[in-house]
Design an enzyme around this catalytic site. Structure first.
Site: not given
Length: 270
Positions: A9-10, A44, A196, A219
Site C-alpha cells: 500500500d502507499i 486506490g 486488492k 495499514d
C-alpha cells in the site's frame, strides 16, 4: 519458503507522513527487486497518479505490475496494458447516483482519464481526488455519463456525515458492490470482483507464485482483502488495530521505514 511477491500500500505504509519514500525503503525495495522478488504497489489511485512513485522506485520495467483503483485494474507498468479490468456499468452508475441523491451525499466517478462529478457545488474532496490522482476534474450530468467506462465511484463527505451515510446504505449495495472506506472522507464503490485481494491472487497465479510465497503490507481497512489473500500479511505499527489481529507480522511505523524493516527481516533474510 521464500517470498516472491510483495504487494505494498502507499499512504500510511510505503511513504512517511510527508508522503516521502525514505532512503531505507528505497534501498530495501531495490535489493528485493534485484533478488527477483516482484514488488507490486497496490493503490486506490490510477496509474497516472502513481507513475512518479513507480519511477522513483525503478518499477517501470517490463515484467513490473501495479494494482490500481483498489484492485479494479492490474496493469503492466511499462505499457499500461490491463491484465485485470473490472469496471462498473452505467446501470451501476445510475443506481449509485440515485442513492447519493436519496442520502444527500456528494459523489464523484472515476474513469481511466478523469474524475467526474454531477454535483454543481463541487466538493472539496473531488478537488482533492483530482489533485492526488493527477486526473482532470469535469462536471457531467447523469445522462452524459453513459458513454464513459467507470472504474470506481466514491461517496465523499465530512467523516461524521459519511459514517451516517454508510449506516443508511441499502443491504443490496453490500451484496452488489465491493465497498471500502479508504479514508475518513472517502467511501469507494467498486465492481464486486474488484479488490486488492483478488488482484493479488490473480497476479500471483499468473506469475506462478504460490500462496506461501506472497506478502502484503498495509495499514488500513481498504488493505484488508489483500492482507487476507496472502500467506504473509504484514501490518504497520501505525495500522488499524483491527487489522493487526490478522497479521502474521507487525512491522515498524511508516515514519520509521516499516516497509524496509519488513522486507529486510522477512523477505531478504529468509
Amino acid at each position: 519458503m521464500s517470498i516472491k511477491l510483495v504487494a505494498i500500500d502507499i499512504d500510511g505504509t510505503l511513504v512517511n507522513n510527508n508522503r516521502e519514500i525514505t532512503p531505507q525503503v528505497f534501498e530495501a525495495i531495490q535489493q528485493a527487486k534485484a533478488a527477483g522478488v516482484k514488488i507490486v504497489i497496490a493503490t486506490g489511485r490510477p496509474l497516472l497518479g502513481v507513475k512518479n512513485i513507480l519511477a522513483d522506485l525503478n518499477l517501470l520495467d517490463e515484467g513490473d505490475y501495479v494494482i490500481t483503483y483498489n484492485g479494479a485494474l492490474v496493469q503492466a507498468t511499462a505499457t499500461g496494458e490491463a491484465f485485470i479490468d473490472e469496471p462498473l456499468t452505467y446501470d451501476d452508475y445510475l443506481d449509485i447516483e440515485m442513492e447519493s441523491r436519496r442520502l444527500d451525499t456528494p459523489l464523484h466517478s472515476i474513469t481511466m482519464s478523469a474524475v467526474y462529478t454531477h454535483n454543481r457545488n463541487i466538493s472539496k474532496y473531488s478537488v482533492n481526488e483530482a489533485y492526488i490522482t493527477g486526473l482532470p476534474l469535469k462536471y457531467r450530468t447523469a445522462e452524459e455519463m453513459g458513454k464513459h467506462e467507470l472504474v470506481k465511484m466514491m461517496y465523499i463527505d465530512e467523516p461524521e456525515k459519511l459514517d451516517n451515510t454508510i449506516k443508511k446504505l441499502p443491504k443490496r449495495f453490500w451484496e452488489r458492490y465491493n465497498i471500502v472506506k479508504s479514508t475518513p472522507f472517502y467511501l469507494e464503490i467498486l465492481n464486486k470482483n474488484a479488490s486488492k485481494g483478488l488482484a493479488v491472487q490473480h497476479l500471483a497465479n499468473k506469475l506462478g507464485i504460490t500462496y506461501d510465497e506472497t506478502m502484503a503490507i498495509g495499514d488500513e481497512e481498504n488493505d484488508r482483502s489483500m492482507l487476507e489473500a496472502v500467506g504473509n500479511p504484514v501490518v504497520m505499527e501505525n495500522g488499524n488495530p483491527e487489522l493487526k489481529k490478522i497479521a502474521k507480522y507487525i512491522t515498524k511505523s511508516n515514519e520509521a521505514s516499516g516497509v524496509a524493516h519488513a522486507i529486510n527481516e522477512w523477505v531478504l533474510n529468509n
